[in-house]
Design a protein around this motif. Structure first.
Motif, mmCIF file in Angstrom:
data_model
loop_
_atom_site.group_PDB
_atom_site.id
_atom_site.type_symbol
_atom_site.label_atom_id
_atom_site.label_comp_id
_atom_site.label_asym_id
_atom_site.label_seq_id
_atom_site.Cartn_x
_atom_site.Cartn_y
_atom_site.Cartn_z
ATOM 1 N N PHE A 227 0.821 -1.205 0.000
ATOM 2 C CA PHE A 227 0.000 0.000 0.000
ATOM 3 C C PHE A 227 0.861 1.264 0.000
ATOM 4 O O PHE A 227 0.666 2.174 -0.824
ATOM 5 N N LEU A 231 1.250 4.065 -2.843
ATOM 6 C CA LEU A 231 0.826 5.415 -2.465
ATOM 7 C C LEU A 231 1.937 6.412 -2.756
ATOM 8 O O LEU A 231 1.691 7.504 -3.286
ATOM 9 N N LEU A 236 -1.976 3.925 -6.830
ATOM 10 C CA LEU A 236 -2.858 3.082 -6.024
ATOM 11 C C LEU A 236 -3.893 2.346 -6.867
ATOM 12 O O LEU A 236 -3.970 1.111 -6.855
ATOM 13 N N PHE A 241 -5.762 -0.838 -5.431
ATOM 14 C CA PHE A 241 -6.163 -0.186 -4.189
ATOM 15 C C PHE A 241 -7.185 0.918 -4.440
ATOM 16 O O PHE A 241 -7.102 1.652 -5.423
ATOM 17 N N THR A 242 -8.133 1.036 -3.513
ATOM 18 C CA THR A 242 -9.075 2.149 -3.493
ATOM 19 C C THR A 242 -9.133 2.696 -2.076
ATOM 20 O O THR A 242 -9.246 1.922 -1.114
ATOM 21 N N VAL A 243 -9.033 4.013 -1.923
ATOM 22 C CA VAL A 243 -9.117 4.650 -0.610
ATOM 23 C C VAL A 243 -10.379 5.494 -0.564
ATOM 24 O O VAL A 243 -10.621 6.313 -1.456
ATOM 25 N N HIS A 250 -14.682 7.858 -3.105
ATOM 26 C CA HIS A 250 -13.289 7.622 -3.456
ATOM 27 C C HIS A 250 -12.481 8.902 -3.277
ATOM 28 O O HIS A 250 -12.861 9.966 -3.774
ATOM 29 N N LEU A 273 -9.501 6.343 7.213
ATOM 30 C CA LEU A 273 -9.365 6.026 5.794
ATOM 31 C C LEU A 273 -9.739 4.563 5.590
ATOM 32 O O LEU A 273 -9.254 3.684 6.311
ATOM 33 N N TYR A 274 -10.598 4.311 4.621
ATOM 34 C CA TYR A 274 -11.065 2.950 4.342
ATOM 35 C C TYR A 274 -10.397 2.467 3.054
ATOM 36 O O TYR A 274 -10.531 3.080 1.994
ATOM 37 N N ILE A 275 -9.656 1.354 3.164
ATOM 38 C CA ILE A 275 -8.847 0.861 2.058
ATOM 39 C C ILE A 275 -9.408 -0.463 1.546
ATOM 40 O O ILE A 275 -9.571 -1.420 2.318
ATOM 41 N N TYR A 277 -8.595 -3.434 -1.287
ATOM 42 C CA TYR A 277 -7.610 -3.954 -2.232
ATOM 43 C C TYR A 277 -8.203 -5.178 -2.902
ATOM 44 O O TYR A 277 -8.592 -6.139 -2.236
#
Length: 331
Positions: A227, A231, A236, A241-243, A250, A273-275, A277
């Motif tokens: 991650f 980043l 990402l 990855f999505t944050v 998003h 922060l919500y991640i 993957y």
């Protein structure tokens, strides 16, 4: 004239090389006596050195100029230095470990049963419960003790000596200097902190090298290291990855990363922060909560661990799934 120019060039190269090596001495904070054979290293790497019998050390920092150094010794709490002089000798003081627990000889059946339970819990919370954890072994469990006679909600583990671990899945031998381990029974929450140095790469010259390579790739995908590397490079979403914020919007990297004038990068966001993957074989969901206004991270995947708490899948990846910062992922 050419000789003078060459001489100046040699002097400049020598000075540059000299400034890439830090020197220092390690002392006991209470007695002020030198601590012999302390370990001086970059946490999470293979790179380190050992102080001599007078507490003196030298460490080449050329490849890790912006990474903190850690100093550990048997019977002492570790010290991490994020801001240190590369030109002046360092003076480092370590605090002796003192535990307010009774000396316990595990002999009675009831105490033996309790120790087995506590060790099993410690393995699960410290090493982990993933497939890699099943092939990960603590080599000196006898050096770990617990607060056996405590009636409160917290199980605590103590280790004056560093914990030695052999990871047969990923192919590493590591040393972990444990500073604190607490398990809160009612909430099922674990907190532990310390520092790790990788000692040996078991894959080198091993007939099972391809198995190690495959296992390391799977451990890397969706990990914290993965991650932060993506980043830092700004890639990402292209790597899975999505944050998002709490409302699942998003977020752009610019909304939660700041960069200073030296191109150092920091996480900065007031809320969780919500991640997510997601790739073909891996689907992780994790949550980051920042404990500091600015949390430093770099291109190796290193980040300031004291500035973040984790929840979700990334939080489940314990010692058995950790890779050294020297690890290079290749498709």
């Amino acid at each position: 004239m050419k000789k003078i120019t060459l001489l100046l060039l040699i002097i400049n190269l020598y000075t540059t090389a000299f400034n890439q090596v830090i020197r220092g001495t390690v002392y006991d904070k209470r007695t002020k006596n030198a601590i012999c054979f302390a370990t001086v290293y970059f946490n999470g790497t293979f790179m380190g050195t050992t102080a001599d019998q007078d507490g003196l050390f030298m460490l080449n920092v050329a490849k890790n100029k912006s990474t903190p150094i850690t100093i550990s010794a048997v019977g002492y709490y570790s010290v991490t230095l994020a801001d240190y002089s590369k030109s002046e000798p360092l003076v480092v003081y370590l605090e002796p470990k003192t535990y307010e627990i009774e000396e316990v000889v595990v002999s009675t059946r009831s105490l033996e049963r309790k120790r087995r339970r506590y060790l099993a819990l410690f393995r699960d919370e410290f090493i982990g419960t993933t497939d890699n954890a099943q092939n990960c072994k603590i080599l000196n469990e006898g050096d770990i003790t617990f607060n056996y006679y405590s009636d409160n909600d917290t199980i605590k583990a103590y280790a004056l000596k560093p914990i030695l671990i052999e990871n047969k899945s990923l192919g590493y031998k590591v040393t972990y200097y444990l500073d604190k381990f607490e398990f809160y029974k009612k909430r099922g929450i674990t907190f532990f902190c310390g520092n790790i140095i990788f000692n040996e790469d078991l894959a080198e010259g091993n007939a099972n090298k391809e198995d190690y390579v495959r296992a390391r790739k799977l451990a890397y995908l969706g990990s914290r290291m993965h991650f932060f590397r993506e980043l830092w490079s700004g890639s990402l979403e292209s790597t899975g990855f999505t944050v998002m914020n709490l409302e699942t919007r998003h977020l752009l990297i610019s909304e939660f990363v700041t960069t200073d004038e030296n191109n150092n990068k920091y996480l900065k966001y007031p809320l969780n922060l919500y991640i997510d993957y997601y790739v073909k074989f891996v689907n992780h969901k994790s949550i980051i909560k920042l404990l500091e206004d600015n949390v430093y991270f770099d291109e190796s995947g290193f980040f300031n661990p004291s500035g973040i708490t984790w929840d979700g899948d990334m939080a489940k990846l314990r010692i058995a799934d950790w890779l050294p910062y020297e690890y290079s992922f290749e498709l």
